[in-house]
Design an enzyme around this catalytic site. Structure first.
Site, mmCIF file in Angstrom:
data_model
loop_
_atom_site.group_PDB
_atom_site.id
_atom_site.type_symbol
_atom_site.label_atom_id
_atom_site.label_comp_id
_atom_site.label_asym_id
_atom_site.label_seq_id
_atom_site.Cartn_x
_atom_site.Cartn_y
_atom_site.Cartn_z
ATOM 1 N N CYS A 279 0.800 -1.238 0.000
ATOM 2 C CA CYS A 279 0.000 0.000 0.000
ATOM 3 C C CYS A 279 0.824 1.275 0.000
ATOM 4 O O CYS A 279 0.752 2.043 -0.951
ATOM 5 C CB CYS A 279 -0.946 -0.004 1.194
ATOM 6 S SG CYS A 279 -2.250 -1.213 0.990
HETATM 7 P P1 NAD Z 1 -4.613 -8.722 -3.703
HETATM 8 O O1 NAD Z 1 -3.767 -8.674 -4.903
HETATM 9 O O2 NAD Z 1 -4.169 -9.468 -2.477
HETATM 10 O O3 NAD Z 1 -6.049 -9.337 -4.081
HETATM 11 C C1 NAD Z 1 -6.768 -8.993 -5.221
HETATM 12 C C2 NAD Z 1 -7.517 -10.225 -5.709
HETATM 13 O O4 NAD Z 1 -8.404 -9.819 -6.762
HETATM 14 C C3 NAD Z 1 -6.614 -11.290 -6.314
HETATM 15 O O5 NAD Z 1 -6.825 -12.523 -5.622
HETATM 16 C C4 NAD Z 1 -7.058 -11.371 -7.801
HETATM 17 O O6 NAD Z 1 -7.010 -12.683 -8.315
HETATM 18 C C5 NAD Z 1 -8.490 -10.863 -7.719
HETATM 19 N N1 NAD Z 1 -9.035 -10.291 -8.948
HETATM 20 C C6 NAD Z 1 -8.485 -9.371 -9.785
HETATM 21 N N2 NAD Z 1 -9.331 -9.078 -10.794
HETATM 22 C C7 NAD Z 1 -10.451 -9.813 -10.602
HETATM 23 C C8 NAD Z 1 -11.682 -9.954 -11.299
HETATM 24 N N3 NAD Z 1 -11.955 -9.271 -12.428
HETATM 25 N N4 NAD Z 1 -12.588 -10.816 -10.814
HETATM 26 C C9 NAD Z 1 -12.347 -11.520 -9.696
HETATM 27 N N5 NAD Z 1 -11.197 -11.425 -8.980
HETATM 28 C C10 NAD Z 1 -10.263 -10.581 -9.434
HETATM 29 O O7 NAD Z 1 -4.937 -7.202 -3.338
HETATM 30 P P2 NAD Z 1 -5.207 -6.576 -1.883
HETATM 31 O O8 NAD Z 1 -3.939 -6.434 -1.135
HETATM 32 O O9 NAD Z 1 -6.359 -7.279 -1.238
HETATM 33 O O10 NAD Z 1 -5.655 -5.086 -2.306
HETATM 34 C C11 NAD Z 1 -6.888 -4.840 -2.939
HETATM 35 C C12 NAD Z 1 -7.143 -3.346 -2.905
HETATM 36 O O11 NAD Z 1 -7.289 -2.896 -1.551
HETATM 37 C C13 NAD Z 1 -6.018 -2.489 -3.506
HETATM 38 O O12 NAD Z 1 -6.582 -1.361 -4.123
HETATM 39 C C14 NAD Z 1 -5.230 -2.065 -2.284
HETATM 40 O O13 NAD Z 1 -4.543 -0.851 -2.501
HETATM 41 C C15 NAD Z 1 -6.337 -1.871 -1.269
HETATM 42 N N6 NAD Z 1 -5.920 -2.024 0.126
HETATM 43 C C16 NAD Z 1 -5.034 -3.001 0.471
HETATM 44 C C17 NAD Z 1 -4.660 -3.139 1.813
HETATM 45 C C18 NAD Z 1 -3.662 -4.210 2.213
HETATM 46 O O14 NAD Z 1 -3.138 -4.098 3.324
HETATM 47 N N7 NAD Z 1 -3.388 -5.210 1.405
HETATM 48 C C19 NAD Z 1 -5.201 -2.297 2.797
HETATM 49 C C20 NAD Z 1 -6.122 -1.332 2.418
HETATM 50 C C21 NAD Z 1 -6.475 -1.198 1.065
#
Ligand code: NAD
Length: 444
Positions: A279
Site C-alpha cells: 500500500c
Molecule cells: P490482492 O492482490 O491481495 O487481491 C486482489 C484479488 O483480486 C486477487 O486474488 C485477484 O485474483 C483478484 N481479482 C483481480 N481481478 C479480478 C476480477 N476481475 N474478478 C475476480 N477477482 C479478481 O490485493 P489486496 O492487497 O487485497 O488489495 C486490494 C485493494 O485494496 C487495492 O486497491 C489495495 O490498494 C487496497 N488495500 C489493500 C490493503 C492491504 O493491506 N493489502 C489495505 C487497504 C487497502
C-alpha cells in the site's frame, strides 16, 4: 445483507470473513480457481492472524467463494470491488478495476432488483465517479443513482492486524454518489455501532484513504532523514531523539495515575530501513503522479518517496563500514516480510537490500518466520532460505535485521551464545545495542 466481493485477496477475503462473522451472507469472487477452492474448504490462502478461525467457522455457511462473478452479483444486493490497484511506474493501473467493473455492469444488465456497487480498492480521487460510473452505465445499460447505486468505501486495515482492524474499526468512511448507496452502506456497517462513520462523496472518500497513507509515509521518511543526519553529525542516537519527541504533549497524553499514554502514531516516528508493502509505496507514488498530471509540484510526496528509495542503502553502508568488500562475506538477512505478522513481501525493503548484497557478491542466508515461500518466488534459487533464526546466525559474518518480528528479541542472546563475533546491523532499531558486542544501527 447479501454481499458479493470481487477479489478475494488480503482486503476482499478479510472483509468477507469478517462480514460473515457479523451476520451477513457473503460470496467472494476471484479469478484464481485454486484460491476459490481453498476458501470453500475453509482454508486460508494468506497468512493473517485470526483468519483461519473465521474461515473454518463460516466457509460453506455464511461465506462462500466462486469464480462466477455474474452469479454472485445476481444473488446479492451489494457488491464490493476489492481488486488490486498497482502502480505501473508512471500512474495508478486501473485495468483490474475496469475489468471487474465491466463484468459487474454486464451482470447488472440482467438484474431486475436495485443493486449497489461499491469501490473498496484504493483508487485515486475521482476514479469512482469518472471511471467506474461510466463503465457501469455502458455495460449495464442502466443509470447510476436511478437503476443502481454507487459508493466508495476505502479500507484501512493493516496486514498482520487485518482481522482485528476490521472487527474493531477506528472509522468507517462511506462515500456515496446517491442516497440509496449511502443507506445500503450504512446498513452494511450498522453491525459496528461504536465506530465513527464519516459520510461524504466518493472523491472525498478516495482522498481520505490517500491522505491517511501519505501521512504515515511522510512521518517515516521524516524520521529516516533526521536519523541519517543525526548519525552523520555523530553522538546523536535516533532512539533517544524519538524518546524526546514522543513525550511532547502533541504525541503523549498524561494520565491521572502519573503515567503517559503515547498516541499510536508514534510508531511511525521510528527510524528504519524504509516503508514497504502493498500500500504505502504504491499509494504515495500514485497520489504524487496524479498531482503531477494535474500540474502540481507535489514536492513533499516527491521527497517522501526519494528518502524511502534511498533508505535500504543505509543498511549496506553500515555493513561496508566493517566489510569494505562484501564479496564472499556471509550475511544473514533476518526478516523478508515488509512488516511483522504477515507473509507479504510486496515492496519489502528486504528486496533492495538482498539485491544490493547479491550485486556485491555477499553469500546470503535468510530467515523469515512466515514469508519464506513468497520470498522464494521473488528471488528463486538465488537466495538460501533456512527455517530457523539459529541456522541463519550460526555461520554468518554479519546479520541484517530487516523486519520487526517479535521472535527477533532473542537475537542478542543467540548471538552471544552461537556467534559472538557476528556484526549485527539493526535496520529497525529494534534491539538493545548495549547487549550486542558488534552493533550497528540506522540513526546511530
Ligand atoms: P490482492 O492482490 O491481495 O487481491 C486482489 C484479488 O483480486 C486477487 O486474488 C485477484 O485474483 C483478484 N481479482 C483481480 N481481478 C479480478 C476480477 N476481475 N474478478 C475476480 N477477482 C479478481 O490485493 P489486496 O492487497 O487485497 O488489495 C486490494 C485493494 O485494496 C487495492 O486497491 C489495495 O490498494 C487496497 N488495500 C489493500 C490493503 C492491504 O493491506 N493489502 C489495505 C487497504 C487497502
Amino acid at each position: 445483507m447479501r454481499v458479493s466481493i470481487i477479489g478475494a485477496g488480503y482486503v476482499g477475503l478479510v472483509t468477507g470473513a469478517c462480514l460473515a462473522e457479523k451476520g451477513h451472507r457473503v460470496v467472494c469472487v476471484d479469478l484464481d480457481a485454486a484460491r476459490v477452492a481453498q476458501i470453500n474448504r475453509g482454508e486460508s490462502p494468506i497468512f493473517e492472524r485470526g483468519l483461519p478461525a473465521l474461515l473454518a467457522r463460516h466457509a460453506g455457511q455464511a461465506l462462500s467463494a466462486t469464480t462466477d462473478l455474474a452469479a454472485a452479483v445476481a444473488e446479492t444486493e451489494l457488491t464490493l470491488i476489492a481488486v488490486g490497484t498497482p502502480f505501473d511506474g508512471s500512474a495508478i493501473d486501473l485495468r483490474l478495476i475496469e475489468r471487474a467493473t465491466r463484468e459487474v455492469g454486464e451482470a447488472l444488465r440482467a438484474k431486475k432488483s436495485f443493486h449497489v456497487v461499491v469501490v473498496k480498492s484504493t483508487v485515486v480521487p475521482g476514479t469512482t465517479d469518472r471511471v467506474v460510473l461510466p463503465i457501469l452505465e455502458s455495460a449495464s445499460g442502466k443509470r447510476a443513482g436511478v437503476d443502481f447505486g454507487l459508493g466508495m468505501n476505502p479500507e484501512f486495515l493493516t496486514e498482520g492486524e487485518a482481522v482485528g482492524d476490521f472487527m474493531e474499526p477506528d472509522r468507517i468512511v462511506i462515500g456515496a454518489y446517491d442516497e440509496r448507496a449511502r443507506e445500503a452502506l450504512a446498513a452494511l456497517y450498522a453491525c459496528f455501532p461504536d465506530a465513527p462513520v464519516v459520510f461524504t462523496n466518493d472523491s472525498t472518500a478516495e482522498m481520505i484513504k490517500y491522505a491517511s497513507n501519505a501521512l504515515l509515509a511522510t512521518l517515516i521518511s521524516f524520521s529516516n532523514e533526521l536519523a541519517n543526519l543525526g548519525a552523520a553529525v555523530g553522538e546523536i542516537d535516533t532512539v533517544d531523539v524519538s524518546r524526546g519527541l514522543r513525550t511532547s504533549r502533541y504525541l503523549s497524553t498524561p494520565l491521572p495515575d502519573g503515567t503517559t499514554r503515547e498516541a499510536p502514531i508514534v510508531s511511525f516516528l521510528l527510524a528504519g530501513c524504509g516503508f514497504g508493502g502493498s500500500c504505502l509505496p504504491k499509494d504515495v507514488a500514485a497520489l504524487h503522479a496524479e498531482g503531477r498530471r494535474r500540474g502540481l509540484p507535489m514536492a513533499v510526496l516527491e521527497a517522501v518517496l526519494r528518502v524511502n528509495a534511498a533508505q535500504p542503502e543505509e543498511v549496506i553502508r553500515r555493513l561496508e563500514k566493517h566489510f569494505p568488500n562484501l564479496a564472499g562475506v556471509r550475511v544473514a538477512v533476518l526478516g523478508l516480510a515488509f512488516r511483522p505478522d504477515t507473509d507479504d513481501v510486496r515492496e519489502s525493503p528486504a528486496i533492495p537490500i538482498v539485491r544490493a548484497l547479491q550485486t556485491r557478491g555477499a553469500r546470503l542466508v535468510a530467515y523469515d518466520p512466515a514469508a519464506a515461500e513468497n520470498a522464494q518466488r521473488v528471488f528463486g534459487e538465488s537466495l538460501e532460505l533456512v527455517d530457523s533464526l539459529e541456522k541463519a546466525l550460526v555461520d554468518a559474518d554479519a546479520a541484517v535485521l530487516v523486519t520487526r518480528w517479535a521472535e527477533f528479541d532473542a537475537v542478542p542472546e543467540l548471538i552471544a551464545r552461537l556467534n559472538p563475533r557476528l556484526l549485527l546491523v539493526d535496520g529497525r532499531r529494534m534491539l538493545p545495542k548495549d547487549r550486542i558486542a558488534r552493533y550497528e544501527g540506522i540513526g546511530t
